[in-house]
Design an enzyme around this catalytic site. Structure first.
Site, PDB file in Angstrom:
ATOM      1  N   ASP A  30       0.804  -1.292  -0.025  1.00 53.35           N
ATOM      2  CA  ASP A  30      -0.035  -0.081   0.047  1.00 53.35           C
ATOM      3  C   ASP A  30       0.772   1.225  -0.041  1.00 53.35           C
ATOM      4  O   ASP A  30       2.179   1.449   0.649  1.00 53.35           O
ATOM      5  CB  ASP A  30      -0.935   0.084   1.130  1.00 53.35           C
ATOM      6  CG  ASP A  30      -2.144   0.950   1.045  1.00 53.35           C
ATOM      7  OD1 ASP A  30      -2.367   1.481  -0.174  1.00 53.35           O
ATOM      8  OD2 ASP A  30      -2.564   1.495   2.141  1.00 53.35           O
ATOM      9  N   ARG A  34       0.000   7.581  -2.817  1.00 52.66           N
ATOM     10  CA  ARG A  34       0.306   8.638  -1.973  1.00 52.66           C
ATOM     11  C   ARG A  34       1.961   9.217  -2.464  1.00 52.66           C
ATOM     12  O   ARG A  34       2.241  10.309  -2.501  1.00 52.66           O
ATOM     13  CB  ARG A  34       0.384   8.457  -0.394  1.00 52.66           C
ATOM     14  CG  ARG A  34      -0.788   8.761  -0.008  1.00 52.66           C
ATOM     15  CD  ARG A  34      -1.322   8.141   1.468  1.00 52.66           C
ATOM     16  NE  ARG A  34      -1.538   6.649   1.073  1.00 52.66           N
ATOM     17  CZ  ARG A  34      -1.676   6.075   2.195  1.00 52.66           C
ATOM     18  NH1 ARG A  34      -1.328   6.423   3.275  1.00 52.66           N
ATOM     19  NH2 ARG A  34      -1.790   4.381   1.908  1.00 52.66           N
ATOM     20  N   ARG A  43      -1.150   8.701 -10.362  1.00 50.16           N
ATOM     21  CA  ARG A  43      -1.255   7.451  -9.368  1.00 50.16           C
ATOM     22  C   ARG A  43      -0.811   6.342  -9.975  1.00 50.16           C
ATOM     23  O   ARG A  43       0.148   5.417  -9.652  1.00 50.16           O
ATOM     24  CB  ARG A  43      -2.709   7.265  -9.035  1.00 50.16           C
ATOM     25  CG  ARG A  43      -3.403   8.242  -7.973  1.00 50.16           C
ATOM     26  CD  ARG A  43      -4.876   8.037  -7.583  1.00 50.16           C
ATOM     27  NE  ARG A  43      -4.955   6.556  -7.074  1.00 50.16           N
ATOM     28  CZ  ARG A  43      -4.592   6.299  -5.772  1.00 50.16           C
ATOM     29  NH1 ARG A  43      -4.512   7.341  -5.016  1.00 50.16           N
ATOM     30  NH2 ARG A  43      -4.542   5.097  -5.317  1.00 50.16           N
ATOM     31  N   HIS A  47       2.001   2.997  -8.992  1.00 50.05           N
ATOM     32  CA  HIS A  47       1.914   1.569  -9.117  1.00 50.05           C
ATOM     33  C   HIS A  47       2.840   1.010  -9.976  1.00 50.05           C
ATOM     34  O   HIS A  47       3.386  -0.121  -9.718  1.00 50.05           O
ATOM     35  CB  HIS A  47       0.557   1.184  -9.915  1.00 50.05           C
ATOM     36  CG  HIS A  47      -0.781   1.668  -9.359  1.00 50.05           C
ATOM     37  ND1 HIS A  47      -0.801   1.407  -7.703  1.00 50.05           N
ATOM     38  CD2 HIS A  47      -1.850   2.502  -9.544  1.00 50.05           C
ATOM     39  CE1 HIS A  47      -1.951   2.036  -7.353  1.00 50.05           C
ATOM     40  NE2 HIS A  47      -2.752   2.556  -8.401  1.00 50.05           N
ATOM     41  N   THR A  76     -11.042  -6.679  -3.637  1.00 57.21           N
ATOM     42  CA  THR A  76     -12.509  -6.718  -4.442  1.00 57.21           C
ATOM     43  C   THR A  76     -12.839  -5.349  -4.325  1.00 57.21           C
ATOM     44  O   THR A  76     -13.769  -5.000  -5.119  1.00 57.21           O
ATOM     45  CB  THR A  76     -13.492  -7.693  -3.696  1.00 57.21           C
ATOM     46  OG1 THR A  76     -13.152  -7.605  -2.369  1.00 57.21           O
ATOM     47  CG2 THR A  76     -13.120  -9.228  -4.194  1.00 57.21           C
ATOM     48  N   ASN A  78     -11.167  -2.595  -4.748  1.00 58.02           N
ATOM     49  CA  ASN A  78     -10.363  -1.691  -5.566  1.00 58.02           C
ATOM     50  C   ASN A  78     -11.112  -1.569  -6.761  1.00 58.02           C
ATOM     51  O   ASN A  78     -10.698  -0.546  -7.623  1.00 58.02           O
ATOM     52  CB  ASN A  78      -8.940  -2.313  -5.906  1.00 58.02           C
ATOM     53  CG  ASN A  78      -7.999  -2.088  -4.552  1.00 58.02           C
ATOM     54  OD1 ASN A  78      -7.335  -3.001  -4.361  1.00 58.02           O
ATOM     55  ND2 ASN A  78      -8.185  -0.993  -3.883  1.00 58.02           N
ATOM     56  N   ARG A 198       2.540  -4.538   6.669  1.00 61.26           N
ATOM     57  CA  ARG A 198       1.781  -3.387   5.789  1.00 61.26           C
ATOM     58  C   ARG A 198       2.478  -1.762   5.937  1.00 61.26           C
ATOM     59  O   ARG A 198       2.430  -1.306   7.103  1.00 61.26           O
ATOM     60  CB  ARG A 198       0.251  -3.144   6.742  1.00 61.26           C
ATOM     61  CG  ARG A 198      -0.343  -1.902   5.750  1.00 61.26           C
ATOM     62  CD  ARG A 198      -1.891  -1.874   5.894  1.00 61.26           C
ATOM     63  NE  ARG A 198      -2.448  -1.364   4.703  1.00 61.26           N
ATOM     64  CZ  ARG A 198      -3.834  -1.245   4.485  1.00 61.26           C
ATOM     65  NH1 ARG A 198      -4.753  -1.952   5.265  1.00 61.26           N
ATOM     66  NH2 ARG A 198      -4.489  -0.405   3.522  1.00 61.26           N
ATOM     67  N   SER A 206      -7.827  -3.957   5.888  1.00 62.15           N
ATOM     68  CA  SER A 206      -8.545  -4.106   4.628  1.00 62.15           C
ATOM     69  C   SER A 206      -9.000  -5.281   3.834  1.00 62.15           C
ATOM     70  O   SER A 206      -8.462  -5.506   2.692  1.00 62.15           O
ATOM     71  CB  SER A 206      -7.674  -3.129   3.562  1.00 62.15           C
ATOM     72  OG  SER A 206      -7.252  -1.983   4.262  1.00 62.15           O
TER      73      SER A 206
END
Ligand code: IPE
Ligand code: IPE
Ligand code: MG
Length: 253
Positions: A30, A34, A43, A47, A76, A78, A198, A206
């Site tokens: 995650d 940001r 964004r 990724h 699911t 996202n 995380r 999550s």
């Protein structure tokens, strides 16, 4: 190689010094968005940077002897994201596997998947199927992707399968045990994660591995996934080695 912040020598094979490397590590990858925002980038640039981190971490986990690495790549939930971002995320497995599959094969890694394949674009499914097939005979680390994965959906899926076995008379209600239930999950009876990592500062699960995380050691960091380095992984492992896992029992000391 000496890791930042501690004196322990990190050499594949010799690094554990009697301490246990967690057999199964799960990561909620995650903070990509940001990371990009901080750099005034779209964004999707986050990724792409996150994918680079993934490559490094897969290699490192394999090197230090992790048995199973489970990576949360698409939930699911996202699907709620803007279509452009979802499209990009759907293309990533293909891109990653096209580039990395030869190396995964060479490193004897087994690719595995948790989630609902239905609903994924055909090209994504095909890339995943090819990777599953080409690494099926390998015997090394299991690289387990959670893609279109939701913990609640997984539990419902298992319950439905169990119910139909009962309806068709293959199973009696009294035969259901925790072990057996675990085998009906996507993780299909894999040992539960020993350590969950995380990044990105969020202190929540999550909808990841809701059943399997019952006694997992949790480790959080504010570092965003694209900035996550082998050193952070190692830091988590070292902290894991200091934890006393009691599983509801009493202290051994
Ligand atoms: C994680 O990064 C990647 C996926 C969920 C696919 P995010 O995209 O959630 O990044 P943030 O949380 O917005 O920073
Ligand atoms: C969890 O991250 C899912 C993945 C990393 C694939 P999210 O960014 O979707 O989680 P929330 O929305 O912050 O809980
Ligand atoms: Mg996020």
């Amino acid at each position: 190689m000496t890791m930042a912040g501690n004196k322990r020598e990190l050499e594949p094979g010799g690094l554990t010094a009697g301490k246990k490397i967690p057999r199964h590590v799960a990561i909620i990858m995650d903070g990509n968005g940001r990371w990009a925002k901080k750099r005034y980038l779209p964004r999707i640039a986050g990724h792409r940077a996150g994918m680079k981190t993934m490559r490094k971490i897969v290699e490192f986990a394999n090197e230090i002897g992790v048995g199973i690495l489970s990576l949360y790549a698409f939930s699911t939930e996202n699907w709620k994201r803007p279509p452009r971002e979802v499209d990009f995320l759907m293309r990533l497995p293909e891109e990653y596997l096209q580039r990395e599959l030869p190396l995964l094969i060479e490193k004897n890694i087994v690719v595995s998947i948790m989630g609902e394949p239905a609903g994924l674009p055909a090209r994504t499914q095909k890339a995943i199927d090819t990777a599953l097939e080409k690494t099926r005979g390998n015997t090394g680390m299991i690289l387990n992707f959670a893609f279109n994965y939701g913990g609640r959906t997984e539990i419902i899926h298992a319950v439905k399968t169990l119910c139909s076995e009962i309806v068709y008379g293959h199973l009696h209600v009294d035969e259901i045990t925790e072990d057996m239930f675990g085998k009906y999950l996507y993780s299909g009876g894999m040992p539960d994660p020993d350590l969950l990592i995380r990044p990105s500062g969020e202190l929540r699960i999550s909808n990841f591995l809701l059943w399997q995380l019952a006694y997992t050691e949790l480790w959080f960091t504010d570092v965003l996934w694209p900035d996550f380095e082998k050193e952070h992984f190692w830091e988590a492992v070292l902290e894991y080695q200091q934890r006393e896992r009691r599983f509801g029992g009493v202290s051994k000391f």
